[in-house]
Design an enzyme around this catalytic site. Structure first.
Site, short mmCIF file in Angstrom:
data_model
loop_
_atom_site.label_atom_id
_atom_site.label_comp_id
_atom_site.label_asym_id
_atom_site.label_seq_id
_atom_site.Cartn_x
_atom_site.Cartn_y
_atom_site.Cartn_z
CG ASP A 20 -2.01 1.04 1.13
OD1 ASP A 20 -2.33 1.45 -0.01
OD2 ASP A 20 -2.51 1.47 2.17
CG ASN A 68 -7.27 -2.52 -6.02
OD1 ASN A 68 -6.30 -3.24 -5.85
ND2 ASN A 68 -7.57 -1.53 -5.18
C1 FPP Z 1 -1.86 0.17 -3.34
O1 FPP Z 1 -1.46 1.50 -3.45
C2 FPP Z 1 -1.36 -0.68 -4.39
C3 FPP Z 1 -2.09 -1.27 -5.37
C4 FPP Z 1 -3.54 -1.02 -5.51
C5 FPP Z 1 -1.56 -2.16 -6.38
C6 FPP Z 1 -0.19 -2.71 -6.17
C7 FPP Z 1 0.48 -2.69 -7.47
C8 FPP Z 1 1.82 -2.58 -7.68
C9 FPP Z 1 2.78 -2.58 -6.60
C10 FPP Z 1 2.37 -2.42 -9.05
C11 FPP Z 1 2.14 -3.53 -9.97
C12 FPP Z 1 2.42 -4.86 -9.40
C13 FPP Z 1 2.51 -5.99 -10.10
C14 FPP Z 1 2.70 -7.27 -9.41
C15 FPP Z 1 2.46 -6.01 -11.56
P1 FPP Z 1 -2.57 2.63 -3.45
O2 FPP Z 1 -2.74 3.07 -4.85
O3 FPP Z 1 -3.81 2.15 -2.79
O4 FPP Z 1 -1.87 3.72 -2.58
P2 FPP Z 1 -2.59 4.85 -1.70
O5 FPP Z 1 -3.23 4.14 -0.54
O6 FPP Z 1 -1.44 5.71 -1.27
O7 FPP Z 1 -3.56 5.55 -2.59
#
Ligand code: FPP
Length: 264
Positions: A20, A68
């Site tokens: 996250d 998501n």
């Molecule tokens: C949360 O950050 C992360 C995700 C929703 C997706 C995780 C994806 C990756 C690390 C990149 C791609 C990975 C692969 C395996 C191809 P957020 O966007 O919720 O962060 P925030 O809480 O700060 O908004």
């Protein structure tokens, strides 16, 4: 890490990660959320490498939750593109490092072409032995339990299961991939204290490590810090410290009670 050393004989067998903070990492730098996900992919690469070096046997990454799907379409598309890119670019390294890739989740919701590429990648790595890398994709913990219950009910209708004899072990056999042991350690980055519908069944006895580090900043040292913290804890699985100390306890799936001295 204050000179502390990891005990290599006591590395968690299965580490699961809620990655996250990509969005906040980017926003703090005046970048788009998508830039945060791209940098997050660098952390994925680094952590997979580090986990292999440390001798972790199973690494599960929460790459895309069912929730998501409700994000803006452009962000969803970029996350799908990054997954595609990972399969394209990283598969050779994954093969070189003898890593088996698996997935858990409702993959039928992925775009058909991407799903085929994911399945081809999984098939190509089948039988690799050094580490198992599990991507939770289009995954939700409650959905996994519902999907398990649905298949279980069908088997009950067919007379393959007697409802009176249903126990935890039988139920767990209906989860997405019952061959994966329960996580010993669950890491959550991004300064939040939630489990966010991740592996709800499997984390019943997992140690939880939360860190303020945003996922794009999370690298090998941060993984080692989490494992050091884990190694300082005592896992009791509902037993007393004395039982753990004297070994007077039955081992459980996914690891047993070990180490003495803590109060946790
Ligand atoms: C949360 O950050 C992360 C995700 C929703 C997706 C995780 C994806 C990756 C690390 C990149 C791609 C990975 C692969 C395996 C191809 P957020 O966007 O919720 O962060 P925030 O809480 O700060 O908004």
């Amino acid at each position: 890490m204050r000179g502390d050393l990891l005990r290599s004989e006591d590395v968690p067998r299965h580490v699961a990660v809620i990655m996250d903070g990509n969005g906040r990492w980017a926003e703090r730098r005046g970048l788009s959320r998508i830039a945060g996900h791209r940098e997050g992919l660098e952390s994925v690469r680094a952590v997979v490498r580090a986990a292999g070096d440390l001798g972790i046997q199973y690494l599960t990454l929460y790459a895309f939750s069912l929730e998501n799907w409700s994000r803006p379409q452009a962000e969803v598309a970029e996350l799908m593109r990054l997954l595609d890119h990972y399969l394209d670019v990283e598969l050779e390294e994954v093969m070189r490092n003898d890593i088996e890739v698996r997935t858990i989740g409702r993959l039928d919701r992925l775009p058909a072409a991407l799903r085929e590429r994911v399945e081809a990648g999984v098939a190509r790595t089948r039988g690799n032995r050094a580490m198992t890398l599990v991507f939770a994709l289009s995954y939700g913990g409650r959905a996994e339990i519902v999907d398990a219950a649905r298949r279980l009910m069908r088997d009950a209708e067919l007379g393959k299961i007697d409802p009176e004899r249903l126990d935890e072990k039988t139920f767990a056999a209906y989860l997405y991939d019952p061959s994966i042991p329960d996580p010993d350690l669950l890491i959550r980055t991004g300064a939040e204290s939630r489990v966010s519908n991740f592996l709800l069944w499997q984390i019943a006895y997992s140690e939880i490590y939360m860190t303020e580090v945003m996922w794009p900043d999370f690298r090998s040292e941060d993984l080692q810090r989490a494992i050091l913290d884990y190694q300082r804890r005592e896992r009791r699985f509902g037993m007393t410290s004395e039982q753990v100390r004297t070994g007077d306890c039955a081992p459980r799936r996914g690891g047993g009670a070990r180490r003495a001295g803590g109060t946790g």
